[in-house]
Structures are given as structure tokens and as C-alpha cells.
Design an enzyme around this catalytic site. Structure first.
Site, PDB file in Angstrom:
ATOM      1  NE  ARG A  15      10.262  -1.280   1.503  1.00  0.00           N
ATOM      2  CZ  ARG A  15       9.075  -0.503   1.529  1.00  0.00           C
ATOM      3  NH1 ARG A  15       8.170  -1.027   0.741  1.00  0.00           N
ATOM      4  NH2 ARG A  15       8.806   0.500   2.381  1.00  0.00           N
ATOM      5  CG  ASN A  73       7.647   0.763  -5.041  1.00  0.00           C
ATOM      6  OD1 ASN A  73       6.424   1.232  -5.464  1.00  0.00           O
ATOM      7  ND2 ASN A  73       7.566   0.905  -3.732  1.00  0.00           N
ATOM      8  CD  GLU A  74       7.863   4.917  -1.745  1.00  0.00           C
ATOM      9  OE1 GLU A  74       8.604   4.389  -1.088  1.00  0.00           O
ATOM     10  OE2 GLU A  74       6.558   5.492  -1.420  1.00  0.00           O
ATOM     11  CD  GLU A 117       3.249   3.440  -2.051  1.00  0.00           C
ATOM     12  OE1 GLU A 117       3.529   3.850  -0.934  1.00  0.00           O
ATOM     13  OE2 GLU A 117       3.968   2.834  -2.775  1.00  0.00           O
ATOM     14  CD  GLU A 149       5.066  -2.032   4.172  1.00  0.00           C
ATOM     15  OE1 GLU A 149       4.581  -2.750   2.993  1.00  0.00           O
ATOM     16  OE2 GLU A 149       5.610  -0.737   4.168  1.00  0.00           O
ATOM     17  CG  HIS A 195       0.921   0.733   6.269  1.00  0.00           C
ATOM     18  ND1 HIS A 195      -0.322   1.118   5.314  1.00  0.00           N
ATOM     19  CD2 HIS A 195       1.817   1.657   6.078  1.00  0.00           C
ATOM     20  CE1 HIS A 195       0.032   2.570   4.816  1.00  0.00           C
ATOM     21  NE2 HIS A 195       1.208   2.819   5.206  1.00  0.00           N
TER      22      HIS A 195
HETATM   23  C1  GAL Z   1       5.813   2.984   0.675  1.00  0.00           C
HETATM   24  C2  GAL Z   1       6.165   1.766  -0.062  1.00  0.00           C
HETATM   25  C3  GAL Z   1       4.893   0.813  -0.081  1.00  0.00           C
HETATM   26  C4  GAL Z   1       4.774   0.711   1.550  1.00  0.00           C
HETATM   27  C5  GAL Z   1       4.288   2.094   2.105  1.00  0.00           C
HETATM   28  C6  GAL Z   1       3.950   2.258   3.707  1.00  0.00           C
HETATM   29  O1  GAL Z   1       7.209   3.948   0.841  1.00  0.00           O
HETATM   30  O2  GAL Z   1       6.302   2.001  -1.610  1.00  0.00           O
HETATM   31  O3  GAL Z   1       5.444  -0.239  -0.559  1.00  0.00           O
HETATM   32  O4  GAL Z   1       5.985   0.410   2.184  1.00  0.00           O
HETATM   33  O5  GAL Z   1       5.499   3.210   1.922  1.00  0.00           O
HETATM   34  O6  GAL Z   1       3.694   3.499   3.922  1.00  0.00           O
END
Ligand code: GAL
Length: 708
Positions: free
Chosen positions: A123, A161-162, A319, A367, A370
């Protein structure tokens, strides 16, 4: 402080005047069959979820081909969420470009410093400066804003995003062209650039802008000022992308607040967030724990810094994780109670929304291991029950929403440029870690039970009685003047090794270190004292230094020597000093003393500055105290149950007078009601769930100190 951003909070679709804390997650319904969506919203309601971030990685789904759009699924989920009272932080979906785009235009792919293309398959494979990427991204933003701007579920826009998570540094030809434009705007002439970059060194003198490149893999160390400017430029290039998306959103949907999720956490340092904060309507942050003995202190440090980047106003925790992540070498689940403790620590430092990555744990993809709010095990799980409990707790704490951070009397100064430059190559040591030194000081404050803000160097420093500026390496003349005025005005400044060494071009201040701060500190250092791995130096105050041990000469008779080395190469030499000037003082700590050593040194320095703990003596070091308006948060830092009997304040969550391990107590000042501020303060009261007025959150005594 950053006072000029819009500070508009979420546009809650239902009952907008009710105070509430946001609770939710990234929601990726496109990963699931339609029937799961109904289960999702049912479980969201059961857990108390009131907001989700949608469509973050949905570009390929929304626009499957250059000329084809599919909004039906997004229409349906937006409507379904709204029908269930769940607001949407809608992403602009530009974070991950679709295969058709990168196939048609491979020139949007980023290039690393070694010239390698970063290919699709993961990504964020896009160049921040690619005109082609920008054009396609803005087309998507325009389409989304046009379609959903009036949707009743829409509470905020979530840009990309980020930004910079995987593409902060791009060395492509687009980047080279944009870097030259940026340098032209900064320096005006090639001659000025040559002076700033000191290009007489190693025959680097430029005759034309076209000769200038990003600091690509070179035969030896690239020019240090080129490296610094490339960091500044790269942060600005991402900020420019944020602005470009925001411009479209503001044009089409002026009433909808715009944010993007920062990453104030750990060693992430490509984006100068203190400089970005003014670009968003409210600050949002993502945070993941950094494993280790200071994990919780680091969480608090990051939340504290985020709150101060946000100007003390509420911010949005976009997040964090309910339990394990998937990207560390070993990904350990959180123990019971840790998720709520982590969430409430962010709230303690000003978060008015607590959200997670992600709602439902993915069954496939990178992920899938996660954690999420709904784990693979389903809603019949300890994680989901803890999530629902947290939702209920946040509902009970709704009255906190909209209250600003109450400034501490002490602060740690955090400076992105010092972070960048202090860790450059070809230095006295490559072992120095800027953020670790800052975090060690923060731990020392926590150990003493003394509240300290973590503030960007651009903050209003005068409001603090005690300022610790660790490794403040880059000190332009104007900053040296500010710090001198601060001390002359009665402030107490503490700084450390490798501070005051260079100006804004990374040119050394001559005459002996610590250059720009030498006169203020009344000391002089002729040579740096890096230590080898494993080498330690003892000090006569019982502390031990590693990494660095300057040999300090005292040059001002007003300097008091607080500690000397008793072992190692600098044995007998001066290690810690303090120069009193009128009502203020300037102190220097010449070695890395670590959290324990700094606790001892700081106890003395804080005492001399007249800054003491606001906690009852038995709780100092055992609980962290954070204050928002009339609310005090007490966070258990120990593995033991602590007695809170005798702590003043009304316990608003009714959980008694003990603080169990991993527990957080929230107390309201007794002399105030839920909608008021304690007597004698100007703290904003909650109004419509966000106090967006003039927002002056200083206490009267802080205001008077400003004019000292
Ligand atoms: C962030 C991201 C999310 C997901 C998350 C996992 O960096 O914005 O999409 O990847 O980490 O910890």
C-alpha cells in the site's frame, strides 16, 4: 502554540449538542459478504460504537477502472450505519492506488535512495510529488465529496491515511524537480544555497538549480544540510498533498471538518506534525505501544505531545490496538485491563474519541493477525467483552468531552529538527537517540509525580516555570534569544549534551560548545565525549552515564557544580551544572543518565525551580496524574492496588477508593459541577461536546507568569 487552526470538532449527525466521547474503529466492510454487515452494526450498537472510519483502502473498489465508478456498496453501508446511529469519518480513499492506475502510470511509484522502485502489492505506493497521482487522487476526492457531502452520517473527512507511513522519502525524478522548486523558494539564489549547504566542502558548489538532486545513495556521506533540507522538503511535500485534498473538500463541503491521522509514536519522525497541526480542523493520532520497560511512559509521552500539538484542545485517537499487532518481531496480546488503561490514558491527555484499528479482524490479507474489536473468535470473546465494557465506561465519562488540557508548570521541549539532525551520520556517535533521551526525562517526571507537558519548540514556553530541552541540538539565533529571555524572565531551563551546537543550516556555532547556549549556561566544552558501547562513567551524585560524557569547563563564576565524574575518561571533571541568573537559571547535564539517574537529578532541579508534585506523597511515582479542565485522571503505573482514600475530588465513575493494577480513576474537582470549571480557572466548560471558543486554557497564575 498552534492557535490558528480551525479547531472544528466532529459534526455529529444526531443530537449534535450532546457531549459525548467518540468510540469506534476503522471499518472495512468491503472485506466481508453483505450479510456480515448486519451483524457488524448490531455488534457495534451493543459495544457502544458511535463512529467509524470508512473507505480508507477502498479506491480499487470505488473506482475499479479509470472510467468506472461503483458507489452502490458505499451508499448502502453509509445508509446502514446512519440508520443505526453510527457516524462516519469518511476517508478520501487515496491511500492505496489501484492496479489500473499504477499499470497505466508506473511513474507514480516511489523510488528509494538506492534508485529502487517501490512496486504495487502493498500500500501507499505513490510519490507525494507526482502530478499524475495528484490529478487522479483529487478526481477521486471530488467524486466522494460530491456524492457524500450531504450524507447525514458524515461527521468528518479523513484525508488519505497516515500520510508518509511508507512513502515519506521519495528520491524519484518528480521528487528531484519538486525539491528544486522548494529550494528556490527557500533560498532565492543558487549562491545562497551554496552558502547554506557549505558547498565549498568536497567541491560541491552548484552553478545551476538543475544540478541539484535529492540525497540519493552517494559514494560517501551526503551533504548534511542537503539531508536536513530534504527532510524539511519531504514533510512539506506530504503536507502539500494534505492541503490539496483539503482544498477540494473545503470547496465542495465547507461545513464538514477535515482531518488526517498523524503518527506521533515511537521513532516515526518523517512528518513534522507540530508544523502540520494548523492544517487540520482537529488533530487525530494513531498510536501503537512500543514494547519495553517504558512502554506506558511512551504512550503517555505521545498522547501528551499530541495534545500539545493540538494546542491543548481535544483531539481524536484514530487508531490503537485492542490487543496484539502484527508488525513487531513478536506480537504479544494485551493483558486484561490494558486496553482500557491505554485508551483512558489517551483520554487523560485530551483525546475525545477512542478508536481502533480495526472493527472486525480480517480473515485474510497482511493484517489478519492484527487484533480488532471483533476478533477471529467472534463476539463471544474476552476482547469483545472488554470492548463493550470500555464503550460503557466512555459513555459514563461523556461529561469530559470538550475540556482542554490543563497546562503543567513544567514542560519538555520537543524539536523535530533537533531529532533529525542529532541523529545524522558522520557525528561523534551513532548511538544517540533523541526521542529516547526526551522520554527518559519524561519518565523521570513521572517517577517524581510531577506533571510535565511535552511541547513543540514553537509553543509558548514562557508559561512554564521549568523547561527541560534535551538534546536541543539545532538552535538558530532567534531560539537562543528566546531561551535567554525565558531565563532572564525568571524561567528555569535544563538542557543536555549535544545541545546548542548548530544553527538552522547545521553549521556549528564556533568558540566552544554548547555554542548558542554557552553564555546562558556559563560553561564551555572543547571536545565531545562519546562513550563506547558498554562504557560507563560514575558521577558523585550516585548516577551513571552512558553514550556521552562531555568534559565541562565552568567559565562563569555564577555557575554551581552539581555533579562531577568519579570514573572513566572524564574522572574529576564537571558533569552537571546550574547557573542562577536573577530569578531564573540554566542547567546542563553532560551525560546520558537514563530514567533512574535523571529522576535524582530532576528532583533537585525541580525543587530549586519551586516545582513540586500535585499528588499526595504516597502516590508519587506510583500513579500518573493528568488534568483536563476540572477532571483529574489517576493512572496506576504499578502492578499493585493503591489506596486513594483522602485524594480530593468526586469519583465520577463510582468505582470506589482503591486503584487496581491497570486501573484509571477519574475525579472531578469537588467545587465544581459537571458543566463548570473549578473556581479561579478559565478552563473551558463543555458546551456542544467541544469547547471551540477562544480556548484559552491557562490558569490565572499561568497567565501572570507569561508577563514575568
Ligand atoms: C496503521 C494503519 C492501519 C493498520 C495499522 C496496523 O499504521 O493506518 O491501516 O495498518 O497501522 O497497526
Amino acid at each position: 502554540m498552534q492557535e490558528n487552526h480551525g479547531h472544528r470538532w466532529l459534526r455529529w449527525p444526531t443530537d449534535p449538542t450532546r457531549a459525548r466521547l467518540g468510540f469506534g474503529a476503522d471499518y472495512n466492510p468491503e472485506q466481508w459478504p453483505r450479510e456480515v454487515w448486519d451483524d457488524d452494526v448490531r455488534a457495534m450498537r451493543a459495544a457502544g460504537v458511535n463512529i467509524v472510519s470508512l473507505a480508507i483502502f477502498s479506491w480499487a473498489r470505488i473506482q475499479p477502472r479509470a472510467d468506472a465508478w461503483d458507489f452502490a456498496w458505499l451508499d448502502e453501508i453509509m445508509d446502514l450505519l446512519h440508520a443505526n446511529g453510527i457516524a462516519v469519518d469518511l476517508a478520501t480513499a487515496t491511500a492505496s492506488p489501484p492496479p489500473w492506475l499504477t499499470t497505466a502510470y508506473p511513474e507514480i511509484l516511489p523510488v528509494d535512495r538506492e534508485g529502487r522502485t517501490l512496486w504495487p502489492g502493498g500500500r501507499q505506493h505513490w510519490r507525494p510529488t507526482s502530478p499524475i497521482f495528484r490529478e487522479h487522487a483529487l478526481r477521486l476526492v471530488r467524486a466522494l465529496a460530491g456524492r457524500y457531502g450531504d450524507h447525514p452520517a458524515l461527521a468528518a473527512w479523513h484525508v488519505n491515511n497516515e500520510l508518509g507511513c511508507h512513502n515519506a522519502y521519495d528520491y524519484s525524478d518528480d521528487a528531484a524537480a519538486a525539491f528544486r522548486r522548494w529550494l528556490r523558494a527557500r533560498y532565492g539564489t543558487v549562491e545562497a544555497l551554496n552558502t547554506a549547504w557549505a558547498t565549498t566542502f568536497w567541491a560541491q558548489g552548484y552553478g545551476d538549480w538543475a544540478e541539484i538532486l535529492p540525497p540519493r545513495l552517494a559514494a560517501s556521506y551526503p551533504n548534511p544540510t542537503q539531508q536536513l533540507d530534504f527532510k524539511r522538503f519531504s514533510s512539506d511535500a506530504l503536507k502539500d498533498h494534505l492541503r490539496a485534498e483539503r482544498a477540494v473538500l473545503r470547496e465542495l463541503t465547507p461545513d464538514v471538518p477535515v482531518t488526517t491521522n498523524f503518527m506521533v509514536m515511537g521513532e516515526t519522525n518523517g512528518m513534522h506534525y507540530a508544523d502540520w497541526a494548523a492544517e487540520v480542523d482537529f488533530v487525530a493520532n494513531d498510536h501503537y505501544l512500543v514494547p519495553g520497560p517504558q512502554a506506558l511512559d511512551e504512550l503517555s509521552f505521545s498522547a501528551n505531545l499530541t495534545g500539545n500539538i493540538a494546542g491543548g484542545r481535544p483531539w481524536y485517537l484514530m487508531e490503537h490496538s485492542t490487543s496484539a499487532v502484527n508488525w513487531q518481531p513478536v506480537n504479544v496480546p494485551k493483558v486484561a485491563g490494558a486496553m482500557a488503561r491505554d485508551s483512558l490514558t489517551h483520554v487523560a491527555h485530551g483525546a475525545d474519541a477512542v478508536c481502533f484499528f480495526q472493527w472486525r479482524q480480517s480473515a485474510a490479507g497482511a493484517e489478519k493477525y492484527h487484533s480488532a474489536m471483533v476478533p477471529h473468535a467472534g463476539t463471544d470473546s474476552a476482547v469483545f467483552r472488554a470492548v463493550a465494557e470500555l464503550g460503557a465506561r466512555l459513555r459514563d465519562l461523556a461529561e469530559i468531552a470538550g475540556t482542554n488540557r490543563r497546562p503543567a508548570r513544567a514542560a519538555i521541549v520537543f524539536d523535530w529538527e533537533s531529532w533529525w539532525v542529532a541523529e545524522h551520520d558522520s557525528h561523534p556517535t551513532d548511538r544517540l537517540r533523541y526521542r529516547r533521551e526526551a522520554l527518559d526525562w519524561y519518565t523521570a517526571f513521572l517517577n517524581l509525580g510531577v506533571r510535565a507537558d511535552v511541547v513543540p519548540v514553537t509553543a509558548e514556553l514562557e508559561r512554564y516555570d521549568l523547561l527541560v530541552a534535551p538534546v536541543l541540538h539545532v538552535v538558530p539565533a532567534a531560539l537562543a534569544d528566546r531561551l535567554r529571555d525565558y531565563v532572564t524572565g525568571g524561567g528555569h531551563l535544563v538542557t543536555t549534551y549535544f545541545s546548542g551546537v548548530v544553527d538552522e543550516h547545521d553549521h556549528v556555532w564556533l568558540g566552544g560548545y554548547p555554542g548558542a547556549l554557552r553564555d546562558l549556561l556559563g560553561i564551555r566544552i572543547e571536545e565531545f565525549g562519546p562513550l563506547r558501547d558498554g562504557q560507563r562513567v560514575a558521577l558523585d551524585n550516585g548516577t551513571t552515564g552512558t553514550v556521552w560524557a562531555d568534559r565541562v569547563d565552568v567559565v562563569d563564576p555564577g555557575v554551581e557544580v552539581l555533579a562531577r565524574y568519579t570514573s572513566g575518561p572524564p574522572a574529576g571533571r564537571v558533569a552537571v551544572t546550574r547557573r542562577a541568573t536573577g530569578r531564573g537559571s540554566a542547567a546542563y547535564v553532560a551525560s546520558r543518565l537514563g530514567p533512574t539517574g535523571l529522576t535524582a537529578v530532576l528532583a533537585d532541579l525541580a525543587d530549586r525551580a519551586g516545582v513540586s508534585s500535585e499528588l499526595p506523597a504516597p502516590l508519587r511515582g506510583k500513579v500518573e496524574l493528568a488534568v483536563r479542565g476540572p477532571y483529574r485522571f489517576l493512572i496506576n503505573r504499578t502492578g499493585r492496588t493503591l489506596d486513594l482514600a483522602g485524594v480530593p475530588g468526586h469519583r465520577i465513575d463510582g468505582t470506589g477508593t482503591v486503584l487496581r493494577p491497570r486501573a484509571v480513576a477519574v475525579l472531578r474537582d469537588t467545587e465544581t459541577g459537571p458543566a463548570g470549571a473549578p473556581a479561579g480557572t478559565t478552563t473551558d466548560a463543555p458546551t456542544n461536546g467541544y469547547a471551540g471558543g477562544p480556548g484559552d486554557h491557562r490558569e490565572p497564575d499561568r497567565l501572570s507568569r507569561v508577563s514575568r
